[in-house]
Design a protein around this motif. Structure first.
Motif, PDB file in Angstrom:
ATOM      1  N   GLN A  78       0.858  -1.184   0.000  1.00  0.00           N
ATOM      2  CA  GLN A  78       0.000   0.000   0.000  1.00  0.00           C
ATOM      3  C   GLN A  78       0.896   1.237   0.000  1.00  0.00           C
ATOM      4  O   GLN A  78       1.442   1.616   1.026  1.00  0.00           O
ATOM      5  CB  GLN A  78      -0.918  -0.007   1.227  1.00  0.00           C
ATOM      6  CG  GLN A  78      -2.016  -1.041   1.162  1.00  0.00           C
ATOM      7  CD  GLN A  78      -3.047  -0.693   0.095  1.00  0.00           C
ATOM      8  OE1 GLN A  78      -3.725   0.327   0.170  1.00  0.00           O
ATOM      9  NE2 GLN A  78      -3.175  -1.553  -0.902  1.00  0.00           N
ATOM     10  N   SER A  79       1.032   1.853  -1.153  1.00  0.00           N
ATOM     11  CA  SER A  79       1.889   3.026  -1.289  1.00  0.00           C
ATOM     12  C   SER A  79       1.129   4.289  -0.905  1.00  0.00           C
ATOM     13  O   SER A  79      -0.087   4.276  -0.664  1.00  0.00           O
ATOM     14  CB  SER A  79       2.378   3.150  -2.736  1.00  0.00           C
ATOM     15  OG  SER A  79       1.299   3.558  -3.575  1.00  0.00           O
ATOM     16  N   LEU A  80       1.869   5.401  -0.880  1.00  0.00           N
ATOM     17  CA  LEU A  80       1.226   6.700  -0.647  1.00  0.00           C
ATOM     18  C   LEU A  80       0.198   7.006  -1.720  1.00  0.00           C
ATOM     19  O   LEU A  80      -0.809   7.655  -1.452  1.00  0.00           O
ATOM     20  CB  LEU A  80       2.289   7.796  -0.579  1.00  0.00           C
ATOM     21  CG  LEU A  80       3.216   7.744   0.634  1.00  0.00           C
ATOM     22  CD1 LEU A  80       4.344   8.756   0.478  1.00  0.00           C
ATOM     23  CD2 LEU A  80       2.446   7.984   1.927  1.00  0.00           C
ATOM     24  N   PHE A  81       0.444   6.538  -2.938  1.00  0.00           N
ATOM     25  CA  PHE A  81      -0.552   6.741  -3.995  1.00  0.00           C
ATOM     26  C   PHE A  81      -1.830   5.963  -3.680  1.00  0.00           C
ATOM     27  O   PHE A  81      -2.942   6.486  -3.824  1.00  0.00           O
ATOM     28  CB  PHE A  81       0.017   6.294  -5.345  1.00  0.00           C
ATOM     29  CG  PHE A  81       1.190   7.099  -5.823  1.00  0.00           C
ATOM     30  CD1 PHE A  81       1.039   8.438  -6.165  1.00  0.00           C
ATOM     31  CD2 PHE A  81       2.444   6.528  -5.926  1.00  0.00           C
ATOM     32  CE1 PHE A  81       2.115   9.191  -6.604  1.00  0.00           C
ATOM     33  CE2 PHE A  81       3.527   7.269  -6.369  1.00  0.00           C
ATOM     34  CZ  PHE A  81       3.372   8.604  -6.712  1.00  0.00           C
ATOM     35  N   HIS A  82      -1.704   4.696  -3.250  1.00  0.00           N
ATOM     36  CA  HIS A  82      -2.872   3.911  -2.853  1.00  0.00           C
ATOM     37  C   HIS A  82      -3.634   4.607  -1.722  1.00  0.00           C
ATOM     38  O   HIS A  82      -4.857   4.774  -1.791  1.00  0.00           O
ATOM     39  CB  HIS A  82      -2.456   2.522  -2.342  1.00  0.00           C
ATOM     40  CG  HIS A  82      -1.891   1.595  -3.353  1.00  0.00           C
ATOM     41  ND1 HIS A  82      -0.561   1.608  -3.717  1.00  0.00           N
ATOM     42  CD2 HIS A  82      -2.468   0.587  -4.073  1.00  0.00           C
ATOM     43  CE1 HIS A  82      -0.337   0.656  -4.604  1.00  0.00           C
ATOM     44  NE2 HIS A  82      -1.471   0.019  -4.852  1.00  0.00           N
TER      45      HIS A  82
END
Length: 275
Positions: A78-82
């Protein structure tokens, strides 16, 4: 003007010591109470693609599995974009194509994936370059366009010329040092635009660069990178604390006011947070 929006700038291969000695504009902001500076110890291997994933997900390579620059696949974390998108925030990036391969589409198609403006993607507004010598000046111009025209809540910017010159001439060269001066000059034009638009700004690097013109190892030259933060939520000045690179993602979550992922470690900068 606080809007809970963040610009994250990752200057590829920017060493901590060279940032301290050659980024005069950033030092000006520190001395005038407008920015904070920390020393960060990167994860290893101190390579680009693994550490892009570490910075953006807050997880080490042993967890996210991007262990080398040859690992070409979408992120499983889970990235910052997600997290931003799942929180109803908008995303954008002006970055090297490996970022597209981690979060939008892999492998990268140079003829089709250079410009990605699609709200269905994790990076909804993406401008991606694929040559290491692509001018940083052009990249910041593109980032400025994204900020002005798309108004993203989370904007990721990734210039490559410091790394390119480090590999060509080594970190112990006038070319490398002058390129760091050049990035600092670009920031002196770009950061006031961020302030006008109400963005908090995080500036860091993935890894450093050695006198051999490379990186990937365990030396301070490989691993020690700067972290600059411009935010009313962070006390200005210079900290002597050596931070883990795993702190950057939860810090961005705090500034964005979104929940960090369960895989992220707790943010350990509490004494520096003003609000």
């Amino acid at each position: 003007m606080a809007t809970n929006r963040v610009v994250l700038i990752v200057v590829d291969a920017l060493r901590f010591d060279t940032a301290c000695s050659h980024m005069g504009y950033m030092q000006h902001l520190i001395e005038n109470g407008k920015a904070a500076r920390y020393k960060v110890r990167s994860e290893v291997p101190s390579l680009s693609r693994p550490l892009y994933e570490t910075i953006l997900t807050g997880t080490p390579p042993v967890v996210h599995g991007i262990n080398s620059n040859r690992t070409v696949r979408l992120s499983t974390q889970q990235s910052l974009f997600h997290l931003a998108k799942n929180s109803g925030k908008t995303t954008a990036a002006a970055a090297y194509y490996w970022v597209s391969e981690l979060y939008n589409s892999a492998p990268f198609n140079e003829m089709q994936d250079r410009i990605q403006l699609d709200t269905k993607l994790l990076i909804e507004n993406g401008l991606f370059y694929f040559e290491d010598h692509y001018p940083d000046s052009h990249l910041f111009a593109e980032a400025s366009w994204l900020m002005e025209k798309k108004q993203p809540d989370f904007l990721y910017i990734h210039p490559m010329n410091v790394d390119d010159d480090g590999h060509k001439f080594t970190a112990d060269s006038k070319e490398y040092r002058n390129r760091v001066l050049s990035v600092d000059a670009l920031l002196s034009v770009f950061l006031p635009l961020c302030k006008e638009q109400g963005y908090d700004v995080i500036i860091t690097a993935d890894h450093g660069m050695t006198a051999d013109g490379n990186h990937g190892g365990n030396t301070a030259e490989d691993r020690h990178v700067p972290l600059f933060v411009m935010s009313e939520k962070i006390a200005a000045g210079i900290s002597d604390e050596l931070l883990s690179q795993l702190m950057i993602a939860p810090l961005a979550c705090r500034l964005l006011e979104i929940e960090p992922s369960k895989a992220m470690v707790p943010l350990k900068m509490e004494e520096c947070l003003l609000v």
